[in-house]
Design a protein around this motif. Sequence first.
Motif, PDB file in Angstrom:
ATOM      1  N   ARG A   1       0.844  -1.195   0.000  1.00  0.00           N
ATOM      2  CA  ARG A   1       0.000   0.000   0.000  1.00  0.00           C
ATOM      3  C   ARG A   1       0.879   1.244   0.000  1.00  0.00           C
ATOM      4  NH1 ARG A   1      -2.291   4.025   2.871  1.00  0.00           N
ATOM      5  NH2 ARG A   1      -1.299   3.513   4.866  1.00  0.00           N
ATOM      6  N   GLY A   2       0.632   2.140  -0.955  1.00  0.00           N
ATOM      7  CA  GLY A   2       1.387   3.379  -1.029  1.00  0.00           C
ATOM      8  C   GLY A   2       0.614   4.527  -0.426  1.00  0.00           C
ATOM      9  N   GLU A   3       1.232   5.251   0.482  1.00  0.00           N
ATOM     10  CA  GLU A   3       0.551   6.365   1.155  1.00  0.00           C
ATOM     11  C   GLU A   3       0.314   7.543   0.224  1.00  0.00           C
ATOM     12  OE1 GLU A   3       1.085   9.064   5.209  1.00  0.00           O
ATOM     13  OE2 GLU A   3       2.802   7.961   4.411  1.00  0.00           O
ATOM     14  N   LEU A   4       1.220   7.776  -0.724  1.00  0.00           N
ATOM     15  CA  LEU A   4       1.131   8.931  -1.617  1.00  0.00           C
ATOM     16  C   LEU A   4       0.130   8.649  -2.729  1.00  0.00           C
ATOM     17  CD1 LEU A   4       4.930   9.803  -1.829  1.00  0.00           C
ATOM     18  CD2 LEU A   4       3.214  10.626  -0.201  1.00  0.00           C
ATOM     19  N   THR A   5      -0.713   9.632  -3.053  1.00  0.00           N
ATOM     20  CA  THR A   5      -1.859   9.354  -3.924  1.00  0.00           C
ATOM     21  C   THR A   5      -1.848  10.095  -5.256  1.00  0.00           C
ATOM     22  OG1 THR A   5      -3.145  11.075  -2.816  1.00  0.00           O
ATOM     23  CG2 THR A   5      -3.356   8.833  -1.963  1.00  0.00           C
ATOM     24  N   GLY A   6      -0.873  10.920  -5.542  1.00  0.00           N
ATOM     25  CA  GLY A   6      -0.835  11.613  -6.821  1.00  0.00           C
ATOM     26  C   GLY A   6      -0.619  10.652  -7.976  1.00  0.00           C
ATOM     27  N   LEU A   7      -1.122  10.999  -9.155  1.00  0.00           N
ATOM     28  CA  LEU A   7      -0.959  10.122 -10.320  1.00  0.00           C
ATOM     29  C   LEU A   7       0.510   9.874 -10.636  1.00  0.00           C
ATOM     30  CD1 LEU A   7      -3.677  11.397 -12.839  1.00  0.00           C
ATOM     31  CD2 LEU A   7      -3.772   9.418 -11.313  1.00  0.00           C
ATOM     32  N   ALA A   8       1.370  10.827 -10.327  1.00  0.00           N
ATOM     33  CA  ALA A   8       2.799  10.674 -10.598  1.00  0.00           C
ATOM     34  C   ALA A   8       3.413   9.534  -9.802  1.00  0.00           C
ATOM     35  CB  ALA A   8       3.534  11.970 -10.270  1.00  0.00           C
ATOM     36  N   GLN A   9       2.737   9.091  -8.742  1.00  0.00           N
ATOM     37  CA  GLN A   9       3.342   8.076  -7.877  1.00  0.00           C
ATOM     38  C   GLN A   9       3.442   6.705  -8.530  1.00  0.00           C
ATOM     39  OE1 GLN A   9       4.928   9.086  -5.384  1.00  0.00           O
ATOM     40  NE2 GLN A   9       4.071  11.154  -5.490  1.00  0.00           N
ATOM     41  N   VAL A  10       2.657   6.445  -9.562  1.00  0.00           N
ATOM     42  CA  VAL A  10       2.785   5.156 -10.247  1.00  0.00           C
ATOM     43  C   VAL A  10       4.155   5.065 -10.923  1.00  0.00           C
ATOM     44  CG1 VAL A  10       1.859   3.674 -12.062  1.00  0.00           C
ATOM     45  CG2 VAL A  10       0.294   4.944 -10.565  1.00  0.00           C
ATOM     46  N   GLU A  11       4.530   6.121 -11.642  1.00  0.00           N
ATOM     47  CA  GLU A  11       5.862   6.143 -12.262  1.00  0.00           C
ATOM     48  C   GLU A  11       6.952   6.138 -11.203  1.00  0.00           C
ATOM     49  OE1 GLU A  11       8.334   9.513 -14.584  1.00  0.00           O
ATOM     50  OE2 GLU A  11       6.607   8.740 -15.719  1.00  0.00           O
ATOM     51  N   ASN A  12       6.771   6.924 -10.144  1.00  0.00           N
ATOM     52  CA  ASN A  12       7.765   6.941  -9.074  1.00  0.00           C
ATOM     53  C   ASN A  12       7.939   5.571  -8.447  1.00  0.00           C
ATOM     54  OD1 ASN A  12       8.111   9.701  -9.441  1.00  0.00           O
ATOM     55  ND2 ASN A  12       6.678  10.259  -7.820  1.00  0.00           N
ATOM     56  N   THR A  13       6.835   4.866  -8.241  1.00  0.00           N
ATOM     57  CA  THR A  13       6.898   3.538  -7.626  1.00  0.00           C
ATOM     58  C   THR A  13       7.652   2.564  -8.514  1.00  0.00           C
ATOM     59  OG1 THR A  13       4.886   3.900  -6.350  1.00  0.00           O
ATOM     60  CG2 THR A  13       5.491   1.606  -6.811  1.00  0.00           C
ATOM     61  N   ARG A  14       7.423   2.632  -9.803  1.00  0.00           N
ATOM     62  CA  ARG A  14       8.166   1.786 -10.734  1.00  0.00           C
ATOM     63  C   ARG A  14       9.673   2.054 -10.616  1.00  0.00           C
ATOM     64  NH1 ARG A  14       5.916   3.584 -15.129  1.00  0.00           N
ATOM     65  NH2 ARG A  14       4.067   2.283 -14.915  1.00  0.00           N
ATOM     66  N   THR A  15      10.020   3.314 -10.494  1.00  0.00           N
ATOM     67  CA  THR A  15      11.425   3.694 -10.350  1.00  0.00           C
ATOM     68  C   THR A  15      11.996   3.164  -9.039  1.00  0.00           C
ATOM     69  OG1 THR A  15      10.964   5.725 -11.584  1.00  0.00           O
ATOM     70  CG2 THR A  15      13.019   5.652 -10.323  1.00  0.00           C
ATOM     71  N   ILE A  16      11.260   3.344  -7.953  1.00  0.00           N
ATOM     72  CA  ILE A  16      11.719   2.907  -6.634  1.00  0.00           C
ATOM     73  C   ILE A  16      11.908   1.394  -6.593  1.00  0.00           C
ATOM     74  CG2 ILE A  16      11.022   2.723  -4.202  1.00  0.00           C
ATOM     75  CD1 ILE A  16       9.479   5.448  -4.768  1.00  0.00           C
ATOM     76  N   LEU A  17      10.956   0.644  -7.137  1.00  0.00           N
ATOM     77  CA  LEU A  17      11.059  -0.820  -7.123  1.00  0.00           C
ATOM     78  C   LEU A  17      12.259  -1.296  -7.929  1.00  0.00           C
ATOM     79  CD1 LEU A  17       7.275  -1.744  -7.554  1.00  0.00           C
ATOM     80  CD2 LEU A  17       8.639  -1.864  -5.449  1.00  0.00           C
ATOM     81  N   THR A  18      12.532  -0.635  -9.048  1.00  0.00           N
ATOM     82  CA  THR A  18      13.719  -0.991  -9.839  1.00  0.00           C
ATOM     83  C   THR A  18      14.981  -0.670  -9.057  1.00  0.00           C
ATOM     84  OG1 THR A  18      12.473  -0.480 -11.845  1.00  0.00           O
ATOM     85  CG2 THR A  18      14.862  -0.693 -12.061  1.00  0.00           C
ATOM     86  N   ALA A  19      14.986   0.463  -8.359  1.00  0.00           N
ATOM     87  CA  ALA A  19      16.139   0.826  -7.531  1.00  0.00           C
ATOM     88  C   ALA A  19      16.373  -0.194  -6.422  1.00  0.00           C
ATOM     89  CB  ALA A  19      15.930   2.215  -6.930  1.00  0.00           C
ATOM     90  N   LEU A  20      15.294  -0.687  -5.818  1.00  0.00           N
ATOM     91  CA  LEU A  20      15.440  -1.674  -4.750  1.00  0.00           C
ATOM     92  C   LEU A  20      16.114  -2.945  -5.251  1.00  0.00           C
ATOM     93  CD1 LEU A  20      12.014  -1.321  -2.902  1.00  0.00           C
ATOM     94  CD2 LEU A  20      14.258  -0.535  -2.121  1.00  0.00           C
ATOM     95  N   GLU A  21      15.828  -3.326  -6.479  1.00  0.00           N
ATOM     96  CA  GLU A  21      16.503  -4.494  -7.059  1.00  0.00           C
ATOM     97  C   GLU A  21      18.010  -4.280  -7.106  1.00  0.00           C
ATOM     98  OE1 GLU A  21      15.332  -7.719  -8.147  1.00  0.00           O
ATOM     99  OE2 GLU A  21      14.037  -6.835  -6.613  1.00  0.00           O
ATOM    100  N   CYS A  22      18.425  -3.074  -7.463  1.00  0.00           N
ATOM    101  CA  CYS A  22      19.858  -2.762  -7.544  1.00  0.00           C
ATOM    102  C   CYS A  22      20.489  -2.683  -6.158  1.00  0.00           C
ATOM    103  CB  CYS A  22      20.062  -1.438  -8.272  1.00  0.00           C
ATOM    104  SG  CYS A  22      19.539  -1.454  -9.998  1.00  0.00           S
ATOM    105  N   LEU A  23      19.702  -2.328  -5.147  1.00  0.00           N
ATOM    106  CA  LEU A  23      20.239  -2.142  -3.800  1.00  0.00           C
ATOM    107  C   LEU A  23      20.270  -3.428  -2.985  1.00  0.00           C
ATOM    108  CD1 LEU A  23      18.426   1.218  -2.929  1.00  0.00           C
ATOM    109  CD2 LEU A  23      20.870   0.911  -3.403  1.00  0.00           C
TER     110      LEU A  23
END
Length: 429
Positions: free
Chosen positions: A250-272
């Motif tokens: 569940r994501g707390e942030l609700t702006g439409l931009a958060q879908v793209e941001n979440t994709r970026t964050i999840l990809t970053a987590l794979e690298c980390l």
Amino acid sequence: MTYEEAVAYLYEATPVYQHIGGQAYKPGLGNIEALDALYDHPHTSYRCIHVAGTNGKGSTSHTLAAILQSAGYRVGLFTSPHLVDFRERIRVNGQMITQDYVADFVMKARGEVEQIHPSFFELTTMMALCYFRHSEVDVAVIEVGLGGRLDSTNIIRPVLSIITNISLEHTQFLGNTLGQIAAEKAGIIKPLTPVVVGNASGEGVREALEAKAQQQSAPLFLAEEAAPLQEATLMDVGYLYKTRDWGVVRGELTGLAQVENTRTILTALECLRGEFEITPSAVAQGFAGVCRLTGLMGRWQTLSKHPRLVCDTGHNAAGLAQIAEQLRRLRYCYEHTHFVLGMASDKDVAAVLKLLPRWPKYYFTQASTPRSLPAERLAAWAHEEGLEGEVYSSVAEALEAARASASSRDLIFVGGSNFVVADLLESIQ
């Protein structure tokens, strides 16, 4: 020196972009490298994650910090600009830098200010890097201020670089095309260091990023191709994300931009994953509690419910296009929409106004900073584009008028500028 005296000195003795715009911009790394040597390279004491991009830097940086904090790490977070309190820029595990540290740092740095003549952002960057060393953080998430290649933060050697997306911005400094801007932001890509790109669309963007990554032998991960996000559903209390690797989050942030941001964050987590021990529980906690864990404000933030009062710091054409789309989707959820709008004078106002919906009632205003576009000029420009409303001399006055006009079933949106949101938050404290 008191904290109040220290902040006043920062504003008076160093050029502040937040106040005077481009006049405060000092291209080149000479000043920050001189400061870095004087302070014995504080950023080498901990691991860093570097985040650049046109939009989404703040949400991405705060969410990654929240996840790492939830995983048990001591996390520094450096972002800009602040909204209400200067100390918002520098946090450790969500707690703002202490007033005593700011006062002590500034008092001792006065000699360097007179010798090197750093900008406000250069000195603030060094303060953050030193505070993270002082606080013995395990990792610091560092948000780029402007661009990338010549940004003060680009002295760090991160374990991961992130570029969220590329849109036209700060063209007087970064270039007039998307490809040129991408090349400037690609300047944060370091040798052999993985880089995640959230959105590489736009003419010349992917080519510029790939060229720099290849030059630096840096593994490049495109979030759109990595496909770590399988489904995103917007609920009343936030997004529900079905992820490939971390289950349902569940994501707390609700702006439409958060879908793209979440994709970026999840990809970053794979690298980390090879650098940090991150569990599904930490990911879930970080996404669900990012505001509480890090103090994030102003990202489609609901401040009251009847009427619903929402603010967002989106301030360029790309950011406000997403806000306009979100307002369109919500149009029939509320009886009427009231839009408190103010902008900075150095933005592409004409481009933004063409994107905004015509049906809201507008309240044209200006924030309490010299960079604000006068409300009368904004209103005249907006009326030419079919946006109707009245002029108010302050954000607080505009909000009061919107509240007086709105019913409990209406939506009041406040935005157009970081400065407008800052004045809003200050007025309702």
